[in-house]
Motif scaffolding. Structure first.
Motif, PDB file in Angstrom:
ATOM      1  N   LEU A   1       7.607  13.991   6.196  1.00 23.36           N
ATOM      2  CA  LEU A   1       8.252  13.160   5.178  1.00 23.36           C
ATOM      3  C   LEU A   1       8.048  13.781   3.804  1.00 23.36           C
ATOM      4  N   SER A   2       9.006  13.536   2.908  1.00 25.23           N
ATOM      5  CA  SER A   2       8.898  14.059   1.549  1.00 25.23           C
ATOM      6  C   SER A   2       9.368  12.994   0.564  1.00 25.23           C
ATOM      7  N   PHE A   3       8.706  12.975  -0.591  1.00 23.81           N
ATOM      8  CA  PHE A   3       9.109  12.091  -1.679  1.00 23.81           C
ATOM      9  C   PHE A   3       9.869  12.891  -2.726  1.00 23.81           C
ATOM     10  N   ALA A   4      10.439  12.213  -3.698  1.00 24.82           N
ATOM     11  CA  ALA A   4      11.304  12.840  -4.703  1.00 24.82           C
ATOM     12  C   ALA A   4      10.625  13.993  -5.444  1.00 24.82           C
ATOM     13  N   ASP A   5       9.310  13.913  -5.647  1.00 22.53           N
ATOM     14  CA  ASP A   5       8.614  14.973  -6.391  1.00 22.53           C
ATOM     15  C   ASP A   5       8.162  16.124  -5.492  1.00 22.53           C
ATOM     16  N   GLY A   6       8.467  16.055  -4.197  1.00 26.73           N
ATOM     17  CA  GLY A   6       8.097  17.109  -3.267  1.00 26.73           C
ATOM     18  C   GLY A   6       6.803  16.865  -2.524  1.00 26.73           C
ATOM     19  N   SER A   7       6.044  15.831  -2.890  1.00 28.80           N
ATOM     20  CA  SER A   7       4.821  15.534  -2.148  1.00 28.80           C
ATOM     21  C   SER A   7       5.195  15.081  -0.737  1.00 28.80           C
ATOM     22  N   ARG A   8       4.295  15.346   0.197  1.00 27.62           N
ATOM     23  CA  ARG A   8       4.623  15.119   1.604  1.00 27.62           C
ATOM     24  C   ARG A   8       3.562  14.316   2.348  1.00 27.62           C
ATOM     25  N   ILE A   9       4.037  13.669   3.407  1.00 29.56           N
ATOM     26  CA  ILE A   9       3.178  12.993   4.374  1.00 29.56           C
ATOM     27  C   ILE A   9       3.573  13.504   5.749  1.00 29.56           C
ATOM     28  N   GLU A  10       2.569  13.799   6.577  1.00 33.27           N
ATOM     29  CA  GLU A  10       2.795  14.063   7.985  1.00 33.27           C
ATOM     30  C   GLU A  10       2.363  12.808   8.730  1.00 33.27           C
ATOM     31  N   LEU A  11       3.295  12.176   9.434  1.00 35.70           N
ATOM     32  CA  LEU A  11       3.003  10.957  10.186  1.00 35.70           C
ATOM     33  C   LEU A  11       2.956  11.321  11.668  1.00 35.70           C
TER      34      LEU A  11
ATOM     35  N   ARG B   1     -10.297   8.023   0.915  1.00 32.90           N
ATOM     36  CA  ARG B   1     -10.464   6.653   0.447  1.00 32.90           C
ATOM     37  C   ARG B   1      -9.125   5.924   0.343  1.00 32.90           C
ATOM     38  N   HIS B   2      -8.137   6.557  -0.271  1.00 30.49           N
ATOM     39  CA  HIS B   2      -6.796   5.997  -0.342  1.00 30.49           C
ATOM     40  C   HIS B   2      -5.820   7.088  -0.753  1.00 30.49           C
ATOM     41  N   LEU B   3      -4.546   6.801  -0.605  1.00 29.94           N
ATOM     42  CA  LEU B   3      -3.477   7.692  -1.035  1.00 29.94           C
ATOM     43  C   LEU B   3      -2.770   7.007  -2.196  1.00 29.94           C
ATOM     44  N   ALA B   4      -2.704   7.670  -3.346  1.00 26.00           N
ATOM     45  CA  ALA B   4      -2.059   7.098  -4.529  1.00 26.00           C
ATOM     46  C   ALA B   4      -0.637   7.650  -4.646  1.00 26.00           C
ATOM     47  N   LEU B   5       0.315   6.750  -4.809  1.00 23.81           N
ATOM     48  CA  LEU B   5       1.721   7.107  -4.959  1.00 23.81           C
ATOM     49  C   LEU B   5       2.148   6.901  -6.408  1.00 23.81           C
TER      50      LEU B   5
ATOM     51  N   PHE C   1      -2.496   0.350 -12.121  1.00 21.74           N
ATOM     52  CA  PHE C   1      -2.435   0.645 -10.700  1.00 21.74           C
ATOM     53  C   PHE C   1      -2.547  -0.644  -9.894  1.00 21.74           C
ATOM     54  N   ALA C   2      -2.137  -0.572  -8.627  1.00 18.28           N
ATOM     55  CA  ALA C   2      -2.252  -1.705  -7.705  1.00 18.28           C
ATOM     56  C   ALA C   2      -2.377  -1.161  -6.287  1.00 18.28           C
ATOM     57  N   PHE C   3      -3.196  -1.817  -5.484  1.00 16.35           N
ATOM     58  CA  PHE C   3      -3.389  -1.407  -4.101  1.00 16.35           C
ATOM     59  C   PHE C   3      -2.551  -2.256  -3.156  1.00 16.35           C
ATOM     60  N   PHE C   4      -2.182  -1.648  -2.032  1.00 18.30           N
ATOM     61  CA  PHE C   4      -1.509  -2.326  -0.933  1.00 18.30           C
ATOM     62  C   PHE C   4      -1.876  -1.586   0.343  1.00 18.30           C
ATOM     63  N   ARG C   5      -1.356  -2.013   1.476  1.00 17.29           N
ATOM     64  CA  ARG C   5      -1.737  -1.414   2.758  1.00 17.29           C
ATOM     65  C   ARG C   5      -0.502  -1.067   3.581  1.00 17.29           C
ATOM     66  N   ASP C   6      -0.649  -0.024   4.394  1.00 15.62           N
ATOM     67  CA  ASP C   6       0.445   0.340   5.293  1.00 15.62           C
ATOM     68  C   ASP C   6       0.314  -0.487   6.573  1.00 15.62           C
ATOM     69  N   PRO C   7       1.216  -0.318   7.549  1.00 13.53           N
ATOM     70  CA  PRO C   7       1.145  -1.139   8.768  1.00 13.53           C
ATOM     71  C   PRO C   7      -0.154  -1.011   9.557  1.00 13.53           C
ATOM     72  N   ASP C   8      -0.902   0.087   9.376  1.00 10.10           N
ATOM     73  CA  ASP C   8      -2.183   0.238  10.053  1.00 10.10           C
ATOM     74  C   ASP C   8      -3.359  -0.125   9.159  1.00 10.10           C
ATOM     75  N   ASP C   9      -3.083  -0.821   8.076  1.00  8.01           N
ATOM     76  CA  ASP C   9      -4.109  -1.287   7.145  1.00  8.01           C
ATOM     77  C   ASP C   9      -4.749  -0.149   6.355  1.00  8.01           C
ATOM     78  N   LEU C  10      -4.062   0.999   6.264  1.00  6.18           N
ATOM     79  CA  LEU C  10      -4.576   2.102   5.459  1.00  6.18           C
ATOM     80  C   LEU C  10      -4.375   1.780   3.985  1.00  6.18           C
ATOM     81  N   PRO C  11      -5.373   2.055   3.157  1.00  7.40           N
ATOM     82  CA  PRO C  11      -5.257   1.728   1.737  1.00  7.40           C
ATOM     83  C   PRO C  11      -4.334   2.701   0.995  1.00  7.40           C
TER      84      PRO C  11
ATOM     85  N   TYR D   1       0.367   4.073  -8.648  1.00 10.93           N
ATOM     86  CA  TYR D   1      -0.271   4.520  -9.879  1.00 10.93           C
ATOM     87  C   TYR D   1       0.819   4.858 -10.882  1.00 10.93           C
ATOM     88  N   GLU D   2       0.846   4.117 -11.976  1.00  8.98           N
ATOM     89  CA  GLU D   2       1.900   4.281 -12.982  1.00  8.98           C
ATOM     90  C   GLU D   2       1.657   5.552 -13.806  1.00  8.98           C
ATOM     91  N   ILE D   3       2.656   6.436 -13.812  1.00  3.96           N
ATOM     92  CA  ILE D   3       2.512   7.692 -14.528  1.00  3.96           C
ATOM     93  C   ILE D   3       3.273   7.716 -15.841  1.00  3.96           C
TER      94      ILE D   3
END
Length: 132
Positions: free
Chosen positions: A49-59, A78-82, A114-124, A128-130
């Motif tokens: 997966l890729s986001f608009a800025d080119g950062s990626r996630i492998e799921l 600890r967490h992934l900041a978007l 900033f604000a935290f939330f969780r994915d479907p597996d409860d990952l933090p 993060y506002e840039i």
């Protein structure tokens, strides 16, 4: 000697329910699918997966992955900041899509919201506002 490290390329996440997580990261968080590969020898999917800025996630999917043992201060990631431009509109968007978000907080060190939330597996995960 100057370090040759340029930054990070991706973050890898193992999902307990691959389809549910695939929908979350693509339909709600807006990641673009670069490639989806089924690896027969491992009975596992790998979704790039890729986001608009080119950062990626492998799921990944794996048969019966063990759950994370402790939260939130377990050793490891600890967490992934978007990154987002507007924290309030990002939180509103997630909440309209059924995602529970913690209250928006202020990072006194960086001077950002900033604000935290969780994915479907409860990952933090963190928004993060840039915006300057």
């Amino acid at each position: 000697m100057i370090s040759p490290i340029l930054g990070f390329h991706h973050v890898a996440i193992i999902a307990s329910d691959y389809e549910r997580s695939k929908q979350f990261y693509t339909n709600i968080l807006g990641a673009k699918i670069l490639a989806e590969t089924y690896r027969t020898s491992r009975d596992s999917y790998k979704l790039d997966l890729s986001f608009a800025d080119g950062s990626r996630i492998e799921l990944f999917s794996f048969p019966n992955p063990p759950m994370r043992m402790t939260q939130p201060e377990a050793c490891g990631l600890r967490h992934l900041a978007l990154k987002v431009a507007d924290i309030k509109s990002a939180v509103d968007y997630l909440q309209k899509n059924g995602v529970i978000c913690e209250p928006i907080r202020f990072d006194e060190v960086e001077g950002k919201y900033f604000a935290f939330f969780r994915d479907p597996d409860d990952l933090p995960l963190e928004l993060y506002e840039i915006a300057e």
